[in-house]
Scaffold this motif. Sequence first.
Motif, PDB file in Angstrom:
ATOM      1  N   PRO A 178       0.829  -1.213   0.000  1.00 40.80           N
ATOM      2  CA  PRO A 178       0.000   0.000   0.000  1.00 40.80           C
ATOM      3  C   PRO A 178       0.866   1.266   0.000  1.00 40.80           C
ATOM      4  CG  PRO A 178      -0.816  -1.583   1.612  1.00 40.80           C
ATOM      5  CD  PRO A 178       0.501  -2.109   1.136  1.00 40.80           C
ATOM      6  N   ARG A 179       0.438   2.248  -0.776  1.00 41.55           N
ATOM      7  CA  ARG A 179       1.182   3.502  -0.850  1.00 41.55           C
ATOM      8  C   ARG A 179       0.485   4.591  -0.034  1.00 41.55           C
ATOM      9  NH1 ARG A 179       5.455   3.571  -4.006  1.00 41.55           N
ATOM     10  NH2 ARG A 179       5.738   1.789  -5.407  1.00 41.55           N
ATOM     11  N   PRO A 180       1.295   5.592   0.354  1.00 44.39           N
ATOM     12  CA  PRO A 180       2.703   5.841   0.009  1.00 44.39           C
ATOM     13  C   PRO A 180       3.649   4.928   0.780  1.00 44.39           C
ATOM     14  CG  PRO A 180       1.901   7.545   1.496  1.00 44.39           C
ATOM     15  CD  PRO A 180       0.705   6.704   1.143  1.00 44.39           C
ATOM     16  N   ILE A 181       4.825   4.680   0.165  1.00 48.74           N
ATOM     17  CA  ILE A 181       5.849   3.856   0.804  1.00 48.74           C
ATOM     18  C   ILE A 181       6.933   4.771   1.372  1.00 48.74           C
ATOM     19  CG2 ILE A 181       7.693   2.174   0.406  1.00 48.74           C
ATOM     20  CD1 ILE A 181       5.893   0.834  -1.663  1.00 48.74           C
ATOM     21  N   PHE A 182       7.128   4.700   2.676  1.00 46.65           N
ATOM     22  CA  PHE A 182       8.185   5.428   3.370  1.00 46.65           C
ATOM     23  C   PHE A 182       9.304   4.431   3.661  1.00 46.65           C
ATOM     24  CE2 PHE A 182       4.179   7.505   4.251  1.00 46.65           C
ATOM     25  CZ  PHE A 182       4.473   8.853   4.046  1.00 46.65           C
ATOM     26  N   MET A 183      10.511   4.727   3.212  1.00 43.70           N
ATOM     27  CA  MET A 183      11.590   3.739   3.234  1.00 43.70           C
ATOM     28  C   MET A 183      12.859   4.263   3.907  1.00 43.70           C
ATOM     29  SD  MET A 183      13.397   1.840  -0.046  1.00 43.70           S
ATOM     30  CE  MET A 183      11.903   0.975  -0.492  1.00 43.70           C
ATOM     31  N   TYR A 184      13.520   3.354   4.606  1.00 41.16           N
ATOM     32  CA  TYR A 184      14.896   3.561   5.083  1.00 41.16           C
ATOM     33  C   TYR A 184      15.759   2.481   4.456  1.00 41.16           C
ATOM     34  CZ  TYR A 184      19.021   2.997   7.999  1.00 41.16           C
ATOM     35  OH  TYR A 184      20.320   2.833   8.431  1.00 41.16           O
ATOM     36  N   PHE A 197      11.698   6.587  13.337  1.00 40.14           N
ATOM     37  CA  PHE A 197      10.946   6.450  12.086  1.00 40.14           C
ATOM     38  C   PHE A 197       9.845   5.404  12.226  1.00 40.14           C
ATOM     39  CE2 PHE A 197      11.290   3.893   7.912  1.00 40.14           C
ATOM     40  CZ  PHE A 197      10.109   4.425   7.418  1.00 40.14           C
ATOM     41  N   LEU A 198      10.203   4.235  12.728  1.00 39.76           N
ATOM     42  CA  LEU A 198       9.261   3.119  12.737  1.00 39.76           C
ATOM     43  C   LEU A 198       8.099   3.345  13.690  1.00 39.76           C
ATOM     44  CD1 LEU A 198      11.744   0.115  12.539  1.00 39.76           C
ATOM     45  CD2 LEU A 198      10.751   1.497  10.720  1.00 39.76           C
ATOM     46  N   GLY A 199       8.258   4.211  14.671  1.00 39.79           N
ATOM     47  CA  GLY A 199       7.181   4.507  15.608  1.00 39.79           C
ATOM     48  C   GLY A 199       6.218   5.567  15.127  1.00 39.79           C
ATOM     49  N   LEU A 200       6.455   6.136  13.932  1.00 35.94           N
ATOM     50  CA  LEU A 200       5.588   7.194  13.420  1.00 35.94           C
ATOM     51  C   LEU A 200       4.253   6.637  12.925  1.00 35.94           C
ATOM     52  CD1 LEU A 200       8.143   9.291  11.310  1.00 35.94           C
ATOM     53  CD2 LEU A 200       7.351   9.738  13.645  1.00 35.94           C
ATOM     54  N   ASP A 201       3.209   7.432  13.099  1.00 35.22           N
ATOM     55  CA  ASP A 201       1.895   7.092  12.563  1.00 35.22           C
ATOM     56  C   ASP A 201       1.812   7.669  11.149  1.00 35.22           C
ATOM     57  OD1 ASP A 201      -0.739   6.504  12.070  1.00 35.22           O
ATOM     58  OD2 ASP A 201      -1.552   8.063  13.394  1.00 35.22           O
ATOM     59  N   LEU A 202       2.075   6.819  10.151  1.00 36.54           N
ATOM     60  CA  LEU A 202       2.115   7.256   8.758  1.00 36.54           C
ATOM     61  C   LEU A 202       1.148   6.424   7.922  1.00 36.54           C
ATOM     62  CD1 LEU A 202       5.988   7.605   8.270  1.00 36.54           C
ATOM     63  CD2 LEU A 202       4.328   9.490   8.332  1.00 36.54           C
ATOM     64  N   PRO A 203       0.564   7.003   6.888  1.00 40.20           N
ATOM     65  CA  PRO A 203      -0.292   6.214   5.987  1.00 40.20           C
ATOM     66  C   PRO A 203       0.548   5.277   5.129  1.00 40.20           C
ATOM     67  CG  PRO A 203       0.031   8.422   5.101  1.00 40.20           C
ATOM     68  CD  PRO A 203       0.687   8.413   6.467  1.00 40.20           C
ATOM     69  N   GLY A 204      -0.093   4.337   4.476  1.00 44.65           N
ATOM     70  CA  GLY A 204       0.617   3.454   3.559  1.00 44.65           C
ATOM     71  C   GLY A 204       1.491   2.447   4.258  1.00 44.65           C
TER      72      GLY A 204
END
Length: 338
Positions: A178-184, A197-204
């Motif tokens: 599912p997008r958007p994809i947030f990547m490290y 980063f991983l603890g953020l509430d982000l869509p996708g």
Amino acid sequence: MRIALVTDAWTPQRNGVVRVLATLAATLGDLGHLIRVIEPSAFVTIPCPSYPEIPLALLPGRKVARLLEEFGPDAVHIATEGPLGWAARSWCQKHRRPFTTAYHTKFPEYISTRTGMPVSWPYALMRRFHGPAAAVLCPSPSVHRELLQKDFANALPWSHGVDTQVFQPGPKDFLDLPRPIFMYVGRVAVEKNLPAFLGLDLPGSKVVVGDGPARAGLMKHFADTHFRIVNGDQELARAYRAADVFVFPSRTDTFGLVMLEALASGVPVAAFPVTGPRDVVGDAKVGVLDEDLRAAALRALSIPPEDCRRHASRFSWARVAAEFLSHLRPFHPQARAG
């Protein structure tokens, strides 16, 4: 010119330092220089405490001296502060040969983060290591300023580059998520501050590409994150361009080559306003630097990919190699023959 490059970080390790050094060696070779890389695979090694993926050469002094004398370099560059770096430093001092060093990694901050040791203690050791060098090459203007403030009087700026032929925009079909994809992308270790980063509430979707000592623990704690390991640059390039935003949560990197690779792939950056992101992104409208990392990631979604690519193209390896050569301190002919 015959250039000896001494490094404790080399393949098959996969990190920014190794990529910089390997690309530098290849670029210098293409320019007609003869490069001898002295690295851990030629030595008996032991695993680095708390980071077993990194091999440390065991008592390398005599062999380093022999390899340097057999090669007969015109110049010596010591890239790391590990056992091989100390051994090469000792050889140069014993034979009164000038040498340069580099400050690729903020070891004092890493050691402090892992052990609680006051950061001033490892900085004292770093000043001792780099003190006799003709120049300490710093990967960014910010690190250069920081080292000057910490009494590294021989510090000089040295930019890094990105291979824009390998990393470039293209189809985003590598990940079916599912997008958007947030990547490290990068080493998965405590100093990379990945929980920020991983603890953020982000869509996708959130994706981590890479390996390291913290990976197993993070996979267990952040079950909603997708963890991937890729093989080779072509697969890595496909992973980068599959992202919509590259999130870089580290506060201790000296540069952050992965940000340049993401930008070259047409992917904007979200990061904290610290050393590394300030030098790669700066005031350019190709990323968002904010203490609110969630807000930065969401705002970065609207940045055009072509602007990111154009910005990354400014960091050429031809310029990096030219700066490196200008900072070297070749031996005087009589000294080299002695």
